[in-house]
Design a protein around this motif. Sequence first.
Motif, short mmCIF file in Angstrom:
data_model
loop_
_atom_site.label_atom_id
_atom_site.label_comp_id
_atom_site.label_asym_id
_atom_site.label_seq_id
_atom_site.Cartn_x
_atom_site.Cartn_y
_atom_site.Cartn_z
N SER A 45 4.96 10.91 -10.73
CA SER A 45 5.86 11.77 -9.96
C SER A 45 5.71 13.19 -10.46
O SER A 45 5.32 13.43 -11.60
N TRP A 52 13.86 8.67 -8.43
CA TRP A 52 14.04 7.52 -7.55
C TRP A 52 14.94 6.45 -8.17
O TRP A 52 15.22 6.44 -9.36
N ALA A 88 16.23 8.44 -3.19
CA ALA A 88 15.71 9.67 -3.80
C ALA A 88 16.88 10.48 -4.36
O ALA A 88 17.96 10.53 -3.76
N ALA A 144 11.78 15.19 -3.25
CA ALA A 144 12.00 13.96 -4.02
C ALA A 144 11.53 12.74 -3.23
O ALA A 144 10.96 11.80 -3.81
N CYS A 145 11.76 12.75 -1.92
CA CYS A 145 11.31 11.64 -1.08
C CYS A 145 9.80 11.48 -1.14
O CYS A 145 9.28 10.36 -1.11
N GLN A 147 7.93 11.93 -3.65
CA GLN A 147 7.62 11.18 -4.87
C GLN A 147 7.88 9.69 -4.66
O GLN A 147 7.13 8.83 -5.14
N CYS A 148 8.95 9.39 -3.92
CA CYS A 148 9.29 7.98 -3.65
C CYS A 148 8.18 7.28 -2.87
O CYS A 148 7.95 6.08 -3.05
N ALA A 195 15.59 7.22 0.98
CA ALA A 195 14.29 7.79 1.32
C ALA A 195 13.53 6.92 2.30
O ALA A 195 13.06 7.38 3.34
#
Length: 223
Positions: A45, A52, A88, A144-145, A147-148, A195
């Motif tokens: 990430s 997450w 997320a 952030a999503c 990364q998810c 997410a």
Amino acid sequence: MRFLDNDKILESCNFRHACKSFDSTQKIAEHDFMTILESARLSPSSFGLEPWKFLVIRDMSLRDKIYHNAWGGQDSLKNGSEFIIILARKHIDLYPNSEYVWHIMRNVHNIREEGCKLRSEFYERFQKDDFAIYNDEQRIFDWACKQCYIALANMMNTAALLGIDSLPIEGFHQKHIEHILKEEKNIDSKHFGVAVMVAFGYRLKEPKHSKTRQALEDIVQFL
């Protein structure tokens, strides 16, 4: 060190498809499912912030409530062996001097205080200058999503290597699902948003159509 040959890797990629019909009589062995979860935990990430949380939904009454707000995964909620909602983290946890960011640096990355300060300053410049997401709650959440989705892909690829089917799901009403999670399981919506979802299990039948993709030369450009 080489773990698999090229043919086996591509065979698993061709095996994986968006499984629309799961066999409710087949359950994933716990050690296989834990391997899938571990592949999520080990996912990369940005800045190593791991923004997450993975909710494994085994409560069938909760699945039933989600069912009415997740048109893209209704068969998997009824028949899939495992169903995961990936959350997320939101802006409150991801601004440069947040408690969560410093927790990760201090307690996960084991960075000394001076190093944490330098990394926090660099992270702030990244948010401000490179991605222009600083203090923008929606853009931070979207970041952030992203990364998810790395963890999502790792889980699906790991599952395919184990001969397990999967279905990534974006067909759901985000706010309704978040409300259900908050009301039913006390999930903190101040810190987390939904997410994406993903189901795992075994296919009830083979896909009707073979996998279709653009030719490699149409999507890859060597510069």
